[in-house]
Write an enzyme that holds these catalytic residues in place. Structure first.
Site, PDB file in Angstrom:
ATOM      1  N   GLN A 127       0.651  -1.187   0.089  1.00 53.61           N
ATOM      2  CA  GLN A 127       0.466   0.094   0.409  1.00 53.61           C
ATOM      3  C   GLN A 127       1.056   0.475  -0.253  1.00 53.61           C
ATOM      4  O   GLN A 127       0.853   2.369  -0.651  1.00 53.61           O
ATOM      5  CB  GLN A 127      -0.710   0.181   1.351  1.00 53.61           C
ATOM      6  CG  GLN A 127      -2.115  -0.672   0.542  1.00 53.61           C
ATOM      7  CD  GLN A 127      -2.800  -0.777   1.901  1.00 53.61           C
ATOM      8  OE1 GLN A 127      -2.858   0.342   2.777  1.00 53.61           O
ATOM      9  NE2 GLN A 127      -4.737  -1.061   1.650  1.00 53.61           N
ATOM     10  N   ASP A 130       1.967   2.253  -3.643  1.00 54.17           N
ATOM     11  CA  ASP A 130       0.717   2.508  -4.766  1.00 54.17           C
ATOM     12  C   ASP A 130       1.177   3.765  -5.345  1.00 54.17           C
ATOM     13  O   ASP A 130       0.012   4.643  -4.571  1.00 54.17           O
ATOM     14  CB  ASP A 130      -0.739   2.061  -4.077  1.00 54.17           C
ATOM     15  CG  ASP A 130      -1.792   1.842  -4.307  1.00 54.17           C
ATOM     16  OD1 ASP A 130      -1.543   2.289  -6.202  1.00 54.17           O
ATOM     17  OD2 ASP A 130      -2.698   1.386  -4.426  1.00 54.17           O
ATOM     18  N   TYR A 229     -11.156  -4.769  -8.677  1.00 58.03           N
ATOM     19  CA  TYR A 229     -12.101  -4.176  -8.968  1.00 58.03           C
ATOM     20  C   TYR A 229     -12.887  -4.697 -10.254  1.00 58.03           C
ATOM     21  O   TYR A 229     -13.415  -5.274 -10.029  1.00 58.03           O
ATOM     22  CB  TYR A 229     -10.401  -3.895 -10.242  1.00 58.03           C
ATOM     23  CG  TYR A 229      -9.622  -3.896  -9.644  1.00 58.03           C
ATOM     24  CD1 TYR A 229      -9.205  -2.419  -9.972  1.00 58.03           C
ATOM     25  CD2 TYR A 229      -8.295  -4.260  -9.290  1.00 58.03           C
ATOM     26  CE1 TYR A 229      -7.956  -1.274  -9.913  1.00 58.03           C
ATOM     27  CE2 TYR A 229      -6.812  -3.971  -8.738  1.00 58.03           C
ATOM     28  CZ  TYR A 229      -6.773  -2.963  -9.186  1.00 58.03           C
ATOM     29  OH  TYR A 229      -6.144  -1.975  -8.388  1.00 58.03           O
TER      30      TYR A 229
HETATM   31  P1  NAD Z   1      -9.752   2.194 -10.940  1.00 54.78           P
HETATM   32  O1  NAD Z   1      -9.702   3.318 -11.296  1.00 54.78           O
HETATM   33  O2  NAD Z   1     -10.125   0.943 -11.858  1.00 54.78           O
HETATM   34  O3  NAD Z   1     -11.826   2.561 -12.115  1.00 54.78           O
HETATM   35  C1  NAD Z   1     -12.463   3.383 -11.339  1.00 54.78           C
HETATM   36  C2  NAD Z   1     -13.834   2.909 -10.211  1.00 54.78           C
HETATM   37  O4  NAD Z   1     -14.700   3.050 -12.052  1.00 54.78           O
HETATM   38  C3  NAD Z   1     -13.656   1.867 -10.089  1.00 54.78           C
HETATM   39  O5  NAD Z   1     -14.399   1.730  -9.109  1.00 54.78           O
HETATM   40  C4  NAD Z   1     -14.683   0.958 -10.905  1.00 54.78           C
HETATM   41  O6  NAD Z   1     -15.316  -0.099 -10.159  1.00 54.78           O
HETATM   42  C5  NAD Z   1     -15.649   1.905 -11.941  1.00 54.78           C
HETATM   43  N1  NAD Z   1     -15.823   1.531 -12.998  1.00 54.78           N
HETATM   44  C6  NAD Z   1     -15.097   0.432 -13.706  1.00 54.78           C
HETATM   45  N2  NAD Z   1     -16.160   0.525 -15.135  1.00 54.78           N
HETATM   46  C7  NAD Z   1     -17.540   1.098 -14.455  1.00 54.78           C
HETATM   47  C8  NAD Z   1     -18.959   1.582 -15.062  1.00 54.78           C
HETATM   48  N3  NAD Z   1     -18.913   0.592 -15.743  1.00 54.78           N
HETATM   49  N4  NAD Z   1     -19.320   1.570 -14.855  1.00 54.78           N
HETATM   50  C9  NAD Z   1     -19.531   2.665 -13.214  1.00 54.78           C
HETATM   51  N5  NAD Z   1     -18.463   2.811 -13.074  1.00 54.78           N
HETATM   52  C10 NAD Z   1     -17.129   1.209 -13.672  1.00 54.78           C
HETATM   53  O7  NAD Z   1     -10.334   1.936 -10.040  1.00 54.78           O
HETATM   54  P2  NAD Z   1      -9.018   2.453  -8.534  1.00 54.78           P
HETATM   55  O8  NAD Z   1      -9.490   3.360  -7.942  1.00 54.78           O
HETATM   56  O9  NAD Z   1      -7.418   2.313  -8.781  1.00 54.78           O
HETATM   57  O10 NAD Z   1      -9.577   1.071  -6.967  1.00 54.78           O
HETATM   58  C11 NAD Z   1     -10.501   0.773  -7.442  1.00 54.78           C
HETATM   59  C12 NAD Z   1     -10.507  -1.033  -6.445  1.00 54.78           C
HETATM   60  O11 NAD Z   1      -9.722  -1.160  -5.807  1.00 54.78           O
HETATM   61  C13 NAD Z   1     -11.140  -0.020  -5.471  1.00 54.78           C
HETATM   62  O12 NAD Z   1     -12.037  -1.222  -4.534  1.00 54.78           O
HETATM   63  C14 NAD Z   1     -10.019   0.505  -4.236  1.00 54.78           C
HETATM   64  O13 NAD Z   1     -10.984   0.971  -2.672  1.00 54.78           O
HETATM   65  C15 NAD Z   1      -9.220  -1.269  -4.562  1.00 54.78           C
HETATM   66  N6  NAD Z   1      -7.932  -0.487  -4.378  1.00 54.78           N
HETATM   67  C16 NAD Z   1      -6.794  -1.601  -3.165  1.00 54.78           C
HETATM   68  C17 NAD Z   1      -6.060  -1.421  -2.799  1.00 54.78           C
HETATM   69  C18 NAD Z   1      -5.136  -1.554  -2.150  1.00 54.78           C
HETATM   70  O14 NAD Z   1      -4.194  -1.688  -1.823  1.00 54.78           O
HETATM   71  N7  NAD Z   1      -5.323  -2.641  -1.348  1.00 54.78           N
HETATM   72  C19 NAD Z   1      -5.436   0.393  -3.455  1.00 54.78           C
HETATM   73  C20 NAD Z   1      -6.555   1.010  -4.297  1.00 54.78           C
HETATM   74  C21 NAD Z   1      -7.311   0.986  -4.305  1.00 54.78           C
END
Ligand code: NAD
Length: 385
Positions: A127, A130, A229
């Site tokens: 994390q 990231d 995701y």
């Molecule tokens: P991302 O940039 O890949 O996507 C952004 C958002 O777009 C996501 O929430 C996704 O669900 C949404 N999306 C995709 N297709 C869609 C559609 N057709 N209509 C509406 N929304 C849509 O995502 P991100 O911001 O990088 O994060 C994704 C997930 O990963 C989240 O759950 C986040 O909490 C998690 N995450 C975990 C960690 C970790 O270290 N564990 C770190 C960062 C993010």
């Protein structure tokens, strides 16, 4: 062990890979650090600050590249720079290995070990490394500021002797890291916020920020992969989202759209007719522009005015907040370096899932299957244009 910090050469790039405080701790661990003159100026860090942190300042970029064992980068260097890097050196940065894999061939062929921060697995231990989340945080914040600056209205509700000002209505599409930061920023400015995401899990986070979560009945299909995701949806499921978006967008003042599906083109969610039905003065910020955009009318990197609607499609919003973007990125990179430098010596334990997950190429070979596939697709497109 010599580490070099370059002045980023991509147009419009203002970030730097390591700040002076990070340099200071590396020097304390017996690393020799050289910084290209001017590397930190655009983010508010002078050559003197780096010198005080213990770095030497260099003006000859080619010899800096040829002598470094480790190169922390923001963006991939150009082909000429890549060919100047010492064989066997390690480079780390936003290398876009799935988007533009062929751009990395000069470095791969000369035996540079490449780590892409985009590929760092999102496991708990990683994390603090990231960088995608760090930059998404900055972009989500800045998207709202950009919209507020261009909106012909104010965000908060105001009750004055001259009458009441209604709060702005902000609609956020995609409630991942960038979307949640956009919601929080818009709420702090006093807007009424609604958000939509295909992942039901996002609903709770949206509501905890004081925004309304819009649900679409997708017939119970799985919208989330095991990594948390979003999955690529069927055309029918996407269309239901588009209908909801078109309806909500009619009365929104600001639309911030951030939806992405890893490894795929950004989903098309805002149809042309949705833009045509928006009110005059509506601001749309398409944060998915680098991945092709969420709006049918998006032109990546351009700002358009379409029937009184302003559509922004910025490609590098973090570079407009270079101080904090560099601060967060520098910390991410320092944490990654702690994994590969042990007692002042480069130690690549490729069994470590963070290293194996993020490594693009090692000893002249591409080691990531997704990058191999992306390179093959690129080669096929070249031979059958
Ligand atoms: P991302 O940039 O890949 O996507 C952004 C958002 O777009 C996501 O929430 C996704 O669900 C949404 N999306 C995709 N297709 C869609 C559609 N057709 N209509 C509406 N929304 C849509 O995502 P991100 O911001 O990088 O994060 C994704 C997930 O990963 C989240 O759950 C986040 O909490 C998690 N995450 C975990 C960690 C970790 O270290 N564990 C770190 C960062 C993010």
């Amino acid at each position: 062990m010599r580490l070099a910090v370059l002045k980023e050469s991509a147009p419009g790039e203002t970030r730097v890979a390591l700040l002076p405080d990070a340099v200071k701790s590396l020097v304390a661990k017996s690393l020799e650090v050289a910084v290209e003159s001017g590397a930190g100026v655009a983010s508010g860090h002078s050559d003197e600050a780096y010198a005080q942190a213990g770095a030497t300042i260099a003006v000859d970029r080619a010899s800096l590249l040829a002598s470094a064992d480790i190169l922390p980068l923001v963006n991939a260097p150009n082909a000429e720079d890549q060919r100047s890097i010492k064989p066997g050196a390690v480079a780390i940065g936003f290398l876009r290995p799935l988007d533009e894999p062929a751009m990395l061939l000069p470095a791969i062929e000369s035996g540079v070990t490449l780590f892409a921060v985009e590929l760092v697995p999102r496991i708990t231990r990683a994390q603090a490394m990231d960088a995608l989340s760090s930059m998404a945080t900055v972009a989500g914040y800045k998207a709202v500021i950009l919209a507020a600056d261009n909106l012909p209205r104010m965000f908060p509700m105001l009750m004055t002797a001259a009458g009441t000002v209604a709060p702005a209505k902000v609609f956020v599409i995609g409630a991942g890291v960038a979307g949640l930061q956009a919601i929080a920023t818009a709420r702090r400015l006093g807007a009424v916020v609604e958000a939509y995401d295909v992942r039901a899990a996002a609903g709770e986070q949206v509501r905890s920020l004081g925004a309304k979560f819009l649900d679409v009945d997708l017939g119970g299909i799985a919208t989330e992969d095991k990594g948390g995701y979003a999955k690529e949806l069927s055309e029918e499921a996407l269309e239901r989202g588009r209908d909801l978006i078109a309806k909500t967008a009619k009365t929104a003042d600001v639309i911030i759209t951030t939806a992405q599906v890893p490894g795929r083109r950004a989903p098309l969610l805002i149809r042309r007719d949705a833009v045509e039905n928006m009110r005059q003065g509506t601001i749309v910020v398409d944060l998915a522009a680098a991945g092709g955009g969420n709006c049918e009318l998006t032109r990546p990197g351009e700002t358009q005015v379409l029937n009184g609607v302003m559509l922004f499609a910025p490609l590098n919003l973090p570079a407009t907040v270079p101080g904090n973007a560099s601060q967060l990125y520098s910390r991410n990179i320092s944490n990654f370096l702690a994994l590969i430098v042990k007692e002042g010596v480069l130690t690549l334990n490729m069994e470590d899932e963070i290293l194996s997950g993020s490594c693009v190429a090692h000893q002249g070979k591409v080691v990531n299957p997704r990058v191999t596939a992306a390179l093959e697709a690129h080669a096929a497109a070249q031979s059958h244009p």
